[in-house]
Design a protein around this motif. Structure first.
Motif, PDB file in Angstrom:
ATOM      1  N   ASP A 230     -21.596  -6.842   1.932  1.00  0.00           N
ATOM      2  CA  ASP A 230     -20.430  -5.850   1.798  1.00  0.00           C
ATOM      3  C   ASP A 230     -21.391  -4.347   1.128  1.00  0.00           C
TER       4      ASP A 230
ATOM      5  N   SER B 176     -10.488   0.386   8.674  1.00  0.00           N
ATOM      6  CA  SER B 176     -11.832   0.042   9.014  1.00  0.00           C
ATOM      7  C   SER B 176     -12.513   1.413   9.012  1.00  0.00           C
TER       8      SER B 176
ATOM      9  N   LYS C 144     -18.758  -7.015  13.352  1.00  0.00           N
ATOM     10  CA  LYS C 144     -18.174  -7.726  12.374  1.00  0.00           C
ATOM     11  C   LYS C 144     -16.979  -7.880  12.102  1.00  0.00           C
ATOM     12  N   LEU C 145     -16.365  -6.716  12.452  1.00  0.00           N
ATOM     13  CA  LEU C 145     -15.142  -6.084  12.297  1.00  0.00           C
ATOM     14  C   LEU C 145     -13.617  -6.820  12.496  1.00  0.00           C
TER      15      LEU C 145
ATOM     16  N   SER D  20     -18.896 -12.323   0.971  1.00  0.00           N
ATOM     17  CA  SER D  20     -19.627 -11.174   1.485  1.00  0.00           C
ATOM     18  C   SER D  20     -19.670 -10.042   0.833  1.00  0.00           C
TER      19      SER D  20
ATOM     20  N   LEU E  76     -25.900  -0.117  10.403  1.00  0.00           N
ATOM     21  CA  LEU E  76     -24.475  -0.703  10.345  1.00  0.00           C
ATOM     22  C   LEU E  76     -23.365  -1.462  11.399  1.00  0.00           C
TER      23      LEU E  76
ATOM     24  N   ASN F  26     -24.057  -2.222   3.232  1.00  0.00           N
ATOM     25  CA  ASN F  26     -23.175  -1.742   3.818  1.00  0.00           C
ATOM     26  C   ASN F  26     -22.918  -0.491   3.608  1.00  0.00           C
TER      27      ASN F  26
ATOM     28  N   VAL G  23     -16.775   0.237   4.636  1.00  0.00           N
ATOM     29  CA  VAL G  23     -16.897  -1.370   3.976  1.00  0.00           C
ATOM     30  C   VAL G  23     -15.755  -2.277   4.416  1.00  0.00           C
ATOM     31  N   TYR G  24     -14.881  -1.945   3.197  1.00  0.00           N
ATOM     32  CA  TYR G  24     -14.162  -3.075   2.920  1.00  0.00           C
ATOM     33  C   TYR G  24     -12.702  -2.894   2.514  1.00  0.00           C
TER      34      TYR G  24
ATOM     35  N   TRP H 157     -22.034  -4.054  10.461  1.00  0.00           N
ATOM     36  CA  TRP H 157     -20.655  -3.288   9.995  1.00  0.00           C
ATOM     37  C   TRP H 157     -19.528  -3.478  11.015  1.00  0.00           C
ATOM     38  N   TRP H 158     -20.082  -2.788  12.116  1.00  0.00           N
ATOM     39  CA  TRP H 158     -18.835  -2.725  12.993  1.00  0.00           C
ATOM     40  C   TRP H 158     -18.852  -4.055  13.688  1.00  0.00           C
TER      41      TRP H 158
END
Length: 612
Positions: free
Chosen positions: A556, A305, A606-607, A552, A599, A559, A94-95, A603-604
């Protein structure tokens, strides 16, 4: 006793030949530079690094332990690997991998310079990280060493080789003898090929293990369908009450003793401690081992990530098909298993090798043995590479010879690799069993690491002196406290180790001035951690009114929660498939799909977004 067939032996020899060739082929590339040797030139695709990382985690000692857990605790065993904690991969995904990769460092110790600068405190921190990393690497090497030896002993009994060896080995040291022999092959390709050699050998190994896992899972699935499974009430459920309440008295009474020895009877307390420790260990970031080296080897922060996320996706379903398959075979055909070790005592860690011996057909046996031997070598090679990185990059090049030429660096890589292997073998001789080494690493050693490493990300005032004294306090506590309370499970000592580390960190921090402001501003602007950074944020805002902090934290954590749920579902789903639990399979699939959709969106997608 089933002995290895010629076909099985040929398959194993072909595998060993393959990894030798990989080492020789990639030798030239590894010698081009320090980064090429230790990090593969930061040019390896993220999915190959992820597969390699998963392969390293598909270790033989861990598989032995997990099959034992599945046999004893059933579906509830899905929670016990949280001891590591297994869900730290989700925090990395995630981070944390992104934060770490932005440093462009070669090792975790080198990363210290980006956070604390290069003053006295930073130098002390650098030294203590190297010491901790080497202790951890040696612990993991000894752990894998014991697991492989116990495994090989089943297929090559000492009586078969004693006449060909010019010395005698007492029964308790037979596993150590076998572990030493196979260690030499792992040393060969990892020393010659560096990170690239390790990654490509891991790809071969994971392919072998995938085939073996699918076949073993199928054999277990078939056995469950055609036989009656005799397990205690609650064995098929992941849920638990205050106590574990798994009663094996009328099935296999010895298992009750195993549960008592493990200390998992009061399961709710055990679970709460696992979660408490696991969350803190995960927030602290990756320990300085092969996992960190794979993160630092990626091309970019986004790929770091992706690599960490891919580990769970590729590892959990494949590994647990094998684990559940072997557990099913062992439960159904328990009477056929010989679980007596060389000392004549029942050892449930022998379930995996004896099940292989009893139920795996010719040809597949050789493939599976090659894969499990490869699993040991993968873990061993990755850990050895990490140890070399710290010795060469953080000691030799930093303090001894900063201007060393490529040939000198290469020779030092070889020398340090040999030294680390010799020391790990010696330490392995003092290890009682797989579980004892595992408990020490995950419960005691990790406890000494957590306090200082949480503060380094999230508190601006924390300095090099604080990090040094926090780590020292933790390591000293890890050496002393278990000796004072020898009968207490290592997990329950964690709060005291954490407290000692935090006290050392705070006292050390206020014993010296804050880290140089320029270093702090550069670190905060580059990494952008969330936490207690307001003074530094305010100063950056004066310099650049458009500067935005990382807000975030909430996303985070959301996620992370979804990621842990998805990862746990990937563990439980193969178990339910092997044991033919139809309704739980459908529920697990629905949960997994929901998690993956969330996710993908939060998550994905916004990577690749750049945080300004």
């Amino acid at each position: 006793m089933k002995l290895l067939n010629t076909v099985d032996i040929v398959i194993i020899l072909l595998y060993l030949l393959t990894i030798v060739i990989i080492g020789l082929v990639l030798k030239k590339r590894a010698q081009r530079s320090k980064d090429d040797y230790l990090l593969g030139g930061k040019s390896i695709p993220w999915y190959l690094l992820g597969l390699s990382n998963a392969s390293g985690m598909f270790d033989i000692s861990g598989t032995i332990w997990l099959v034992t857990l599945m046999f004893v605790y059933g579906i509830k065993s899905a929670w016990i690997p949280w001891l590591w904690p297994v869900f730290n991969q989700v925090f990395l995904m995630v981070y944390l991998s992104k934060w770490l990769r932005r440093s462009n460092a070669t090792t975790g110790a080198e990363w210290i310079g980006t956070r604390f600068g290069f003053a006295k405190g930073a130098k002390l921190s650098h030294v203590i990280v190297v010491i901790f990393a080497l202790i951890m690497c040696l612990g993991y090497l000894a752990y894998g060493f014991i697991g492989l030896g116990k495994f090989i002993e089943i297929f090559i009994p000492w009586e078969m080789v004693s006449n060909y060896v010019p010395f005698d080995v007492t029964p308790e040291y037979v596993p150590h003898f076998y572990g030493t022999i196979f260690t030499f092959f792992a040393v060969f390709y990892s020393l010659l090929g560096g990170m690239s050699g390790i990654v490509w050998a891991d790809v071969v190994q994971f392919g072998i293990m995938t085939v073996a896992a699918l076949v073993i899972g199928y054999l277990g699935f078939q056995a469950v369908g055609s036989n009656t499974l005799n397990v205690p009430d609650g064995w098929m459920s992941p849920f638990f009450g205050w106590e574990l309440n798994l009663d094996w008295t009328h099935i296999i009474p010895e298992v009750n003793n195993k549960i008592k020895e493990d200390g998992f009877g009061l399961f709710t307390i055990f679970f709460m401690m696992m979660v408490f420790k696991g969350l803190l260990v995960s927030v602290a970031g990756p320990a300085p081992n092969y996992d960190m080296q794979k993160i630092l080897s990626t091309k970019s922060a986004a790929e770091a990530s992706k690599m960490s996320g891919f580990v769970s996706v590729i590892l959990m379903p494949i590994r647990y098909l094998m684990i559940a398959g072997f557990a099913a075979l062992a439960l159904i055909y328990y009477e056929k298993l010989d679980l007596l070790n060389s000392a004549g005592e029942i050892d449930f860690e022998l379930i995996l090798p004896t099940a292989i011996q009893q139920f795996v057909p010719v040809g597949l046996l050789g493939l599976l043995l090659a894969g499990l031997i490869a699993a040991f070598m993968s873990t061993f090679a990755g850990t050895l590479n990490a140890a070399q990185a710290y010795l060469v990059n953080d000691i030799y090049l930093k303090y001894k010879k900063p201007d060393a030429n490529p040939k000198e660096i290469r020779n030092m890589n070889y020398i340090t690799g040999v030294i680390v292997v010799i020391v790990s073998i010696i330490l392995g001789l003092f290890a009682k069993d797989v579980n004892s080494v595992l408990q020490w690493i995950v419960s005691v050693l990790y406890g000494s690491y957590v306090g200082a490493n949480i503060l380094k990300w999230h508190w601006w005032r924390f300095n090099g002196e604080g990090f040094f004294w926090g780590m020292v306090a933790g390591l000293v506590s890890a050496a002393v406290i278990p000796e004072l309370f020898p009968d207490v499970l290592g997990l329950y000592l964690f709060p005291w180790l954490l407290l000692a580390s935090l006290i050392g960190s705070v006292i050390g921090t206020y014993s010296a001035p804050p880290t140089d402001e320029a270093v702090l501003k550069k670190f905060y602007k580059n990494v952008k951690p969330w936490g207690f950074w307001k003074p530094i944020h305010d100063k950056l805002l004066i310099e650049d009114p458009n500067f935005k902090k990382n807000e975030s934290f909430g996303m985070d954590m959301f996620n992370v929660l979804i990621g842990i749920t998805a990862q746990t579902t990937l563990v439980i789903l193969p178990m339910y498939i092997i044991f033919r639990q139809q309704t739980p399979i459908y529920i697990s699939l629905i949960v997994l799909v929901i998690c993956l959709v969330l996710l993908k969106k939060f998550w994905w997608n916004k990577l690749e977004e750049k945080i300004d």
